[in-house]
Design a protein around this motif. Structure first.
Motif, mmCIF file in Angstrom:
data_model
loop_
_atom_site.group_PDB
_atom_site.id
_atom_site.type_symbol
_atom_site.label_atom_id
_atom_site.label_comp_id
_atom_site.label_asym_id
_atom_site.label_seq_id
_atom_site.Cartn_x
_atom_site.Cartn_y
_atom_site.Cartn_z
ATOM 1 N N LEU A 182 0.838 -1.211 0.000
ATOM 2 C CA LEU A 182 0.000 0.000 0.000
ATOM 3 C C LEU A 182 0.874 1.262 0.000
ATOM 4 N N THR A 183 1.884 1.274 0.876
ATOM 5 C CA THR A 183 2.756 2.459 0.931
ATOM 6 C C THR A 183 3.588 2.578 -0.350
ATOM 7 N N THR A 224 2.240 17.503 -19.964
ATOM 8 C CA THR A 224 2.776 16.823 -18.780
ATOM 9 C C THR A 224 1.653 16.516 -17.791
ATOM 10 N N ALA A 225 0.747 17.512 -17.621
ATOM 11 C CA ALA A 225 -0.370 17.309 -16.678
ATOM 12 C C ALA A 225 -1.260 16.160 -17.152
ATOM 13 N N VAL A 226 -1.559 16.125 -18.469
ATOM 14 C CA VAL A 226 -2.476 15.103 -18.995
ATOM 15 C C VAL A 226 -1.875 13.700 -18.820
ATOM 16 N N TYR A 227 -0.596 13.513 -19.229
ATOM 17 C CA TYR A 227 -0.080 12.139 -19.122
ATOM 18 C C TYR A 227 0.165 11.737 -17.665
ATOM 19 N N THR A 228 0.452 12.743 -16.812
ATOM 20 C CA THR A 228 0.635 12.398 -15.393
ATOM 21 C C THR A 228 -0.679 11.866 -14.819
ATOM 22 N N ILE A 229 -1.788 12.530 -15.160
ATOM 23 C CA ILE A 229 -3.093 12.070 -14.650
ATOM 24 C C ILE A 229 -3.384 10.672 -15.186
ATOM 25 N N ILE A 230 -3.151 10.457 -16.506
ATOM 26 C CA ILE A 230 -3.427 9.127 -17.088
ATOM 27 C C ILE A 230 -2.590 8.055 -16.372
ATOM 28 N N ILE A 231 -1.317 8.376 -16.102
ATOM 29 C CA ILE A 231 -0.423 7.373 -15.512
ATOM 30 C C ILE A 231 -0.801 7.057 -14.067
ATOM 31 N N ILE A 232 -1.247 8.083 -13.318
ATOM 32 C CA ILE A 232 -1.494 7.789 -11.890
ATOM 33 C C ILE A 232 -2.928 7.305 -11.614
ATOM 34 N N ILE A 233 -3.816 7.339 -12.625
ATOM 35 C CA ILE A 233 -5.204 6.887 -12.373
ATOM 36 C C ILE A 233 -5.209 5.449 -11.849
ATOM 37 N N ASN A 234 -4.532 4.575 -12.590
ATOM 38 C CA ASN A 234 -4.546 3.142 -12.254
ATOM 39 C C ASN A 234 -4.007 2.857 -10.845
ATOM 40 N N THR A 238 -5.951 1.410 -7.484
ATOM 41 C CA THR A 238 -5.404 0.279 -6.717
ATOM 42 C C THR A 238 -5.214 0.674 -5.250
ATOM 43 N N PHE A 239 -4.675 1.885 -5.045
ATOM 44 C CA PHE A 239 -4.426 2.351 -3.683
ATOM 45 C C PHE A 239 -5.741 2.426 -2.899
#
Ligand code: HEM
Length: 249
Positions: A182-183, A224-234, A238-239
Motif C-alpha cells: 500500500l505504501t 505533462t499534466a495530462v499524461y501524469t493524470i493518465i499514468i497515476i489513475i490506475n 489500486t491504492f
C-alpha cells in the motif's frame, strides 16, 4: 491494371483464417474486462505514450541543441527527464491494463520489467538531481527545487519500499506485506506527481520560455499534466481499493 484494384495474390484470406483472426481478437481483450473500458484504457495509454514522447523529445532537443560537452543544467535535464518521465512513467504503465508493449507479458515478467525500469529510472533521476545540486550554492530556494527535493525523498523511499514489497513474503515476520504494498503504491504516486510538477516548473523557467515561446511552454505543461493524470489513475484506484480492504479487515 487500375492503381486501386487488387492483384490476385492480394485476395482476402480464406474463411478459416478469418475465423482464426476473430478468435485471436477475442483473446486480445482479457475475458473479465468490459470491452469499452478496455478500449478507453488502451486509448488513454497510447495518448500517454505519445505525450511522453513529445515532452521527453523536446527536452532532449532543448538540452542537446548546443552540442557536446553538456553543462550541468542540461545534463540534469536529460537525466531527470529520461529517469522520471520516460523510465519511471513506463515502469508504472507496465502494470496498467491495455499497455501495448507489456500487454502480452506474464504477470511475473510485468513485475520484473516494472522493477528493472523503476531502478534504472530512479538511478538516472537521482544522478540528474545530484548533478544540479552540486552545481548550485544555495539550495531549495525555488519551487522547482523544493518539488524536486520531495521527489528525491520519495524516490529513495519508493526504492526501499519496493524491495520490501517485492520480498513481502520473505519479510512477512518483520512487517505486514499488505501495508508495504500500500505504501509502495502511495510513494510511487507521490514521486511521479512531484517529478511532473518539478518538470512543469522547469518549463516555466525564463530561458526555456525564451527558447520554446510562451505558448509552446504552456502546451508542454498541459501535456505533462495530462499524461501524469493518465499514468497515476490506475495506481490511485489500486491504492483506494487496497486501503479500503485494509480498513475493513
Ligand atoms: C523532472 C525533471 C527535473 C527534475 C527532477 C529537476 C531537478 C532539479 C534539482 C534537484 C535542482 C537543484 C535544486 C536546488 O539545489 O535548489 C534543479 C535546479 C534547476 N533546474 Fe531542474 N529538474 C528537472 C527539470 C528541469 C527542466 C526541464 C529545466 C529547464 C528547462 C530545469 C532547470 C533547472 C534550473 C535552471 C535549476 C537551478 C535553479 C533552481 O534551483 O530552480 N530543470 N532541478
Amino acid at each position: 491494371m487500375p492503381p486501386n484494384s487488387m492483384e490476385p495474390t492480394m485476395a482476402p484470406e480464406p474463411v478459416t483464417v478469418t475465423q482464426n483472426v476473430k478468435s485471436a481478437d477475442q483473446m486480445a481483450v482479457p475475458q473479465e474486462t468490459n470491452y469499452y473500458l478496455y478500449i478507453l484504457q488502451s486509448t488513454l495509454n497510447l495518448l500517454a505514450h505519445v505525450l511522453i514522447g513529445v515532452v521527453v523529445g523536446i527536452c532532449l532537443l532543448f538540452s542537446l541543441r548546443g552540442g557536446l560537452p553538456l553543462g550541468a543544467t542540461f545534463t540534469h535535464i536529460i537525466l531527470c527527464v529520461i529517469g522520471y518521465q520516460l523510465l519511471m512513467g513506463q515502469a508504472i504503465l507496465t502494470l496498467a491494463r491495455g499497455n501495448g508493449w507489456a500487454a502480452k507479458l506474464r504477470l511475473v515478467d510485468k513485475r520484473r520489467a516494472h522493477w528493472i525500469l523503476q531502478i534504472m529510472g530512479s538511478a538516472l533521476a537521482l544522478a540528474g538531481s545530484l548533478v544540479k545540486v552540486l552545481d548550485k550554492e544555495v539550495h531549495w530556494n525555488t519551487n522547482h527545487g523544493r518539488f524536486a527535493l520531495v521527489a528525491i525523498v520519495f524516490t529513495v523511499a519508493s526504492l526501499v519500499n519496493g524491495l520490501t514489497s517485492l520480498y513481502a513474503y520473505e519479510f512477512r515476520r518483520i512487517f505486514n506485506g499488505n501495508i508495504s504494498k500500500l505504501t509502495h503504491v502511495c510513494f510511487g504516486i507521490v514521486t511521479f506527481t512531484t517529478a511532473s510538477i518539478t518538470l512543469c516548473h522547469g518549463f516555466d523557467k525564463n530561458f526555456f520560455r525564451i527558447w520554446a515561446s510562451d505558448e509552446f511552454a504552456n502546451v508542454l505543461i498541459a501535456f505533462t499534466a495530462v499524461y501524469t493524470i493518465i499514468i497515476i489513475i490506475n495506481p490511485f484506484i489500486t491504492f483506494c481499493s487496497k486501503a479500503s480492504n485494509a480498513i475493513r479487515r
